[in-house]
Each structure stands twice: as structure tokens, then as C-alpha cells.
Design a protein around this motif. Sequence first.
Motif, PDB file in Angstrom:
ATOM      1  N   ALA A   1       1.526  54.188  20.475  1.00 51.91           N
ATOM      2  CA  ALA A   1       2.294  53.574  21.561  1.00 51.91           C
ATOM      3  C   ALA A   1       1.508  52.425  22.204  1.00 51.91           C
ATOM      4  O   ALA A   1       2.052  51.334  22.418  1.00 51.91           O
ATOM      5  CB  ALA A   1       2.654  54.623  22.603  1.00 51.91           C
ATOM      6  N   PHE A   2       0.244  52.668  22.514  1.00 54.80           N
ATOM      7  CA  PHE A   2      -0.557  51.604  23.117  1.00 54.80           C
ATOM      8  C   PHE A   2      -0.817  50.474  22.123  1.00 54.80           C
ATOM      9  O   PHE A   2      -0.851  49.302  22.501  1.00 54.80           O
ATOM     10  CB  PHE A   2      -1.883  52.155  23.652  1.00 54.80           C
ATOM     11  N   GLY A   3      -0.994  50.798  20.861  1.00 56.20           N
ATOM     12  CA  GLY A   3      -1.173  49.768  19.845  1.00 56.20           C
ATOM     13  C   GLY A   3       0.069  48.908  19.703  1.00 56.20           C
ATOM     14  O   GLY A   3      -0.021  47.684  19.587  1.00 56.20           O
ATOM     15  N   ALA A   4       1.234  49.546  19.711  1.00 54.97           N
ATOM     16  CA  ALA A   4       2.490  48.790  19.611  1.00 54.97           C
ATOM     17  C   ALA A   4       2.670  47.892  20.828  1.00 54.97           C
ATOM     18  O   ALA A   4       3.100  46.736  20.697  1.00 54.97           O
ATOM     19  CB  ALA A   4       3.665  49.755  19.481  1.00 54.97           C
ATOM     20  N   LEU A   5       2.350  48.395  22.013  1.00 53.24           N
ATOM     21  CA  LEU A   5       2.438  47.590  23.230  1.00 53.24           C
ATOM     22  C   LEU A   5       1.522  46.372  23.131  1.00 53.24           C
ATOM     23  O   LEU A   5       1.915  45.257  23.484  1.00 53.24           O
ATOM     24  CB  LEU A   5       2.072  48.431  24.458  1.00 53.24           C
ATOM     25  N   THR A   6       0.323  46.575  22.628  1.00 51.14           N
ATOM     26  CA  THR A   6      -0.631  45.482  22.480  1.00 51.14           C
ATOM     27  C   THR A   6      -0.126  44.436  21.490  1.00 51.14           C
ATOM     28  O   THR A   6      -0.169  43.232  21.763  1.00 51.14           O
ATOM     29  CB  THR A   6      -1.999  46.035  22.023  1.00 51.14           C
ATOM     30  N   VAL A   7       0.366  44.885  20.346  1.00 52.19           N
ATOM     31  CA  VAL A   7       0.839  43.955  19.320  1.00 52.19           C
ATOM     32  C   VAL A   7       2.061  43.176  19.801  1.00 52.19           C
ATOM     33  O   VAL A   7       2.127  41.950  19.658  1.00 52.19           O
ATOM     34  CB  VAL A   7       1.147  44.710  18.007  1.00 52.19           C
ATOM     35  N   VAL A   8       3.018  43.880  20.393  1.00 51.47           N
ATOM     36  CA  VAL A   8       4.249  43.213  20.843  1.00 51.47           C
ATOM     37  C   VAL A   8       3.958  42.203  21.943  1.00 51.47           C
ATOM     38  O   VAL A   8       4.467  41.081  21.927  1.00 51.47           O
ATOM     39  CB  VAL A   8       5.290  44.261  21.297  1.00 51.47           C
ATOM     40  N   SER A   9       3.128  42.577  22.906  1.00 56.43           N
ATOM     41  CA  SER A   9       2.825  41.635  23.986  1.00 56.43           C
ATOM     42  C   SER A   9       1.988  40.461  23.473  1.00 56.43           C
ATOM     43  O   SER A   9       2.162  39.333  23.922  1.00 56.43           O
ATOM     44  CB  SER A   9       2.135  42.334  25.157  1.00 56.43           C
ATOM     45  N   GLY A  10       1.106  40.699  22.516  1.00 57.72           N
ATOM     46  CA  GLY A  10       0.330  39.604  21.924  1.00 57.72           C
ATOM     47  C   GLY A  10       1.221  38.628  21.169  1.00 57.72           C
ATOM     48  O   GLY A  10       1.060  37.405  21.281  1.00 57.72           O
ATOM     49  N   ILE A  11       2.163  39.151  20.404  1.00 50.34           N
ATOM     50  CA  ILE A  11       3.097  38.288  19.685  1.00 50.34           C
ATOM     51  C   ILE A  11       3.971  37.512  20.665  1.00 50.34           C
ATOM     52  O   ILE A  11       4.209  36.314  20.491  1.00 50.34           O
ATOM     53  CB  ILE A  11       3.955  39.117  18.709  1.00 50.34           C
ATOM     54  N   ALA A  12       4.421  38.176  21.715  1.00 51.96           N
ATOM     55  CA  ALA A  12       5.245  37.496  22.720  1.00 51.96           C
ATOM     56  C   ALA A  12       4.467  36.381  23.412  1.00 51.96           C
ATOM     57  O   ALA A  12       5.020  35.315  23.701  1.00 51.96           O
ATOM     58  CB  ALA A  12       5.776  38.497  23.737  1.00 51.96           C
ATOM     59  N   LEU A  13       3.192  36.605  23.676  1.00 49.58           N
ATOM     60  CA  LEU A  13       2.362  35.546  24.266  1.00 49.58           C
ATOM     61  C   LEU A  13       2.217  34.367  23.306  1.00 49.58           C
ATOM     62  O   LEU A  13       2.280  33.212  23.725  1.00 49.58           O
ATOM     63  CB  LEU A  13       0.977  36.092  24.627  1.00 49.58           C
ATOM     64  N   ALA A  14       2.025  34.649  22.032  1.00 54.13           N
ATOM     65  CA  ALA A  14       1.896  33.579  21.046  1.00 54.13           C
ATOM     66  C   ALA A  14       3.204  32.781  20.927  1.00 54.13           C
ATOM     67  O   ALA A  14       3.177  31.540  20.882  1.00 54.13           O
ATOM     68  CB  ALA A  14       1.512  34.168  19.690  1.00 54.13           C
ATOM     69  N   VAL A  15       4.325  33.482  20.907  1.00 55.80           N
ATOM     70  CA  VAL A  15       5.622  32.789  20.828  1.00 55.80           C
ATOM     71  C   VAL A  15       5.844  31.946  22.076  1.00 55.80           C
ATOM     72  O   VAL A  15       6.296  30.796  22.002  1.00 55.80           O
ATOM     73  CB  VAL A  15       6.756  33.817  20.635  1.00 55.80           C
ATOM     74  N   ASN A  16       5.508  32.504  23.235  1.00 53.44           N
ATOM     75  CA  ASN A  16       5.651  31.765  24.491  1.00 53.44           C
ATOM     76  C   ASN A  16       4.800  30.497  24.466  1.00 53.44           C
ATOM     77  O   ASN A  16       5.246  29.426  24.880  1.00 53.44           O
ATOM     78  CB  ASN A  16       5.265  32.662  25.669  1.00 53.44           C
ATOM     79  N   TYR A  17       3.580  30.606  23.966  1.00 55.42           N
ATOM     80  CA  TYR A  17       2.687  29.457  23.883  1.00 55.42           C
ATOM     81  C   TYR A  17       3.236  28.385  22.927  1.00 55.42           C
ATOM     82  O   TYR A  17       3.232  27.195  23.246  1.00 55.42           O
ATOM     83  CB  TYR A  17       1.299  29.910  23.417  1.00 55.42           C
ATOM     84  N   LEU A  18       3.704  28.833  21.768  1.00 56.81           N
ATOM     85  CA  LEU A  18       4.211  27.879  20.782  1.00 56.81           C
ATOM     86  C   LEU A  18       5.480  27.182  21.249  1.00 56.81           C
ATOM     87  O   LEU A  18       5.712  26.029  20.918  1.00 56.81           O
ATOM     88  CB  LEU A  18       4.434  28.575  19.449  1.00 56.81           C
ATOM     89  N   ARG A  19       6.306  27.875  21.999  1.00 58.65           N
ATOM     90  CA  ARG A  19       7.532  27.243  22.529  1.00 58.65           C
ATOM     91  C   ARG A  19       7.222  26.196  23.586  1.00 58.65           C
ATOM     92  O   ARG A  19       7.940  25.212  23.715  1.00 58.65           O
ATOM     93  CB  ARG A  19       8.451  28.301  23.132  1.00 58.65           C
ATOM     94  N   LYS A  20       6.141  26.396  24.338  1.00 61.73           N
ATOM     95  CA  LYS A  20       5.794  25.431  25.391  1.00 61.73           C
ATOM     96  C   LYS A  20       5.114  24.193  24.822  1.00 61.73           C
ATOM     97  O   LYS A  20       5.052  23.168  25.492  1.00 61.73           O
ATOM     98  CB  LYS A  20       4.874  26.085  26.426  1.00 61.73           C
ATOM     99  N   ARG A  21       4.576  24.277  23.633  1.00 60.25           N
ATOM    100  CA  ARG A  21       3.863  23.143  23.023  1.00 60.25           C
ATOM    101  C   ARG A  21       4.744  22.034  22.720  1.00 60.25           C
ATOM    102  O   ARG A  21       5.622  21.575  22.556  1.00 60.25           O
ATOM    103  CB  ARG A  21       3.183  23.579  21.735  1.00 60.25           C
TER     104      ARG A  21
END
Length: 62
Positions: free
Chosen positions: A42-62
Motif C-alpha cells: 500500500a505504501f509502495g503504491a502510494l509512493t509510485v502513484v504520487s511520484g508519477i503524478a508529480l512527473a506528469v504535473n511537471y511535464l505538463r507545465k514545461r
Amino acid sequence: MSDHSTSTPQVLRPLLWVLLTIGMVGNLASSLLGGPVAVHTAFGALTVVSGIALAVNYLRKR
């Protein structure tokens, strides 16, 4: 009429960082305390999902 699309990323990014931190700390604590596999997952999934969401958020703002 106000545009909510400009205020959403201002709230989303710090929230994602908090979730990433919770996931990492929870996974570390579960590892050190010998928690069950379901908790690690559960904690691993939370980490992976939030990390991917941060990366997507960053790439969309570029």
C-alpha cells in the motif's frame, strides 16, 4: 467568473509531495518494524502513484 484551472496546480503539487513523503516514510517504518506485506504494498503504491503524478504535473507545465 473565476478560473479554477490556475489555482488547482498550486494546491495539487504540494499535496502530491506530502503524499510522496507519507508513502516513503510509511514504507520505511513498515520495513523497520516488520510490517505485513500488504502494508508495504500500500505504501509502495502510494509512493509510485504520487511520484508519477508529480512527473506528469511537471511535464505538463514545461
